[in-house]
Write an enzyme that holds these catalytic residues in place. Structure first.
Site, PDB file in Angstrom:
ATOM      1  N   HIS A 166       0.840  -1.206   0.000  1.00  0.00           N
ATOM      2  CA  HIS A 166       0.000   0.000   0.000  1.00  0.00           C
ATOM      3  C   HIS A 166       0.874   1.255   0.000  1.00  0.00           C
ATOM      4  O   HIS A 166       0.579   2.230  -0.687  1.00  0.00           O
ATOM      5  CB  HIS A 166      -0.861   0.052   1.273  1.00  0.00           C
ATOM      6  CG  HIS A 166      -1.886  -1.015   1.386  1.00  0.00           C
ATOM      7  ND1 HIS A 166      -1.810  -2.014   2.324  1.00  0.00           N
ATOM      8  CD2 HIS A 166      -3.034  -1.247   0.693  1.00  0.00           C
ATOM      9  CE1 HIS A 166      -2.869  -2.799   2.221  1.00  0.00           C
ATOM     10  NE2 HIS A 166      -3.614  -2.379   1.229  1.00  0.00           N
ATOM     11  N   GLY A 168      -3.418  -1.651  -7.181  1.00  0.00           N
ATOM     12  CA  GLY A 168      -2.296  -2.581  -7.313  1.00  0.00           C
ATOM     13  C   GLY A 168      -2.569  -3.680  -8.335  1.00  0.00           C
ATOM     14  O   GLY A 168      -3.705  -4.134  -8.500  1.00  0.00           O
TER      15      GLY A 168
END
Ligand code: PAF
Length: 313
Positions: free
Chosen positions: A39, A152
């Site tokens: 993250h 992602g």
């Protein structure tokens, strides 16, 4: 720099309106918290492409298909904020952490569904999951109106779903894909890794190894003057996964990376060669109490390189 914590939609809109009025480009990094280096890499990337970065932290109940997964999902807002503050210059301006009743004040009558791309992979094994994701991401985009949002590649199907959502609904947001970040031993970073005991964590190392087996199988086929065969790649992955007894395979699929459908020329026989330059090899497996996913795009040199054996293997 410590980010400002915002918990209401009204406040979030005020902050965004002020940033936009000042001519600043807004970047959103949607998360469900329990932040890890993956993250944080997305936040750093957002800081490169936007002036004001918002990190949303919201565990979205609508995308969980199992109540034990939702109740066991790690939550640590203070820890998340501390990690974000440690990013220094790349720290976000805002952590948007609405309560569940702020996001869903009533039983929702509207669901956003992306068809086709969700037929396989996690869409097939987790019914309703991508409806929940597409709905909450649409809502987060409406709450923050970002210029750019970072997702992602580890959640490859999610990334494609969001891209399609944005394209089909003409949402004015640029989607940036962030590379998968891996642990020292190659295991993809995931908030769920926290729930793995030492033996399961050890077993999880087979996942990147299985993907690497597909990359190597494709290389061998190319070296022999052939194009990769879907079945050969799939077998390379499943055979490797089966070497770890603690792993229960959910799926192993080899698909077109854009459409997430079987690649061209697939289906004519066991040793069919596909003409596609790139193939998505995706897997999901239960390891102890958690279900992990991972993927590689075979034929994408950068993605393959990130799977290269790590020092600690
Ligand atoms: O990838 C996630 O963490 C979630 O699916 C997302 C995009 C934040 C939506 O809840």
């Amino acid at each position: 720099m410590t980010a400002r914590r915002v918990t209401t939609i009204a406040q979030m809109r005020e902050v965004c309106a002020a940033e936009r009025a000042a001519g600043r480009r807004i970047g959103l990094v949607p998360t469900m918290g329990a932040l890890h280096e993956g993250h944080l890499a997305n936040v750093r990337l957002a800081a490169e492409v936007a002036d004001t970065v918002i990190v949303s932290v919201f565990v979205n109940p609508r995308q969980f298909d199992r109540s034990d997964d939702l109740s066991g999902y790690p939550r640590d807002l203070a820890g998340d904020e501390a990690q974000l503050a440690d990013l220094g210059e790349a720290s976000p301006a805002v952590v948007f952490a609405p309560h569940v009743t702020e996001v869903y004040p009533r039983d929702p009558a509207v669901t956003v569904t992306v068809t086709g791309l969700t037929d396989r992979l996690c869409g097939a094994t987790r019914p309703g999951h991508f409806d929940g994701v597409a709905t909450v991401v649409t809502k987060l985009f409406n709450m923050t109106a970002p210029d750019v949002a970072v997702f992602g590649r580890k959640d490859y199907q999610q990334l494609q779903v969001i891209r399609r959502l944005v394209a089909d609904l003409d949402l004015p947001v640029e989607i940036v894909a962030a590379p998968t970040v891996r642990e020292e031993d190659g295991v993809a970073m995931s908030s769920r890794n926290r729930r793995l005991g030492p033996e399961d964590r050890e077993a999880a190392r087979v996942l990147p190894r299985a993907l690497r087996a597909a990359v190597e199988a494709a290389r061998e086929q190319r070296a022999a003057g052939r194009r990769p065969s879907v079945e050969v790649l799939r077998r390379a992955v499943t055979d490797t996964l089966r070497t770890a007894s603690a792993i229960q395979i959910d799926y192993v699929e080899v698909l077109d990376p854009e459409t997430l459908a079987p690649p061209d020329s697939y289906g004519r026989g066991e040793d069919d060669e596909t003409e596609q330059e790139q193939l998505l090899v995706a897997l999901a497996a239960h390891v102890g109490p958690v279900r992990l996913i991972d993927n590689v795009v075979v034929g994408d040199a950068q993605d393959e390189a990130r799977l290269a054996p790590h020092a600690s293997e």
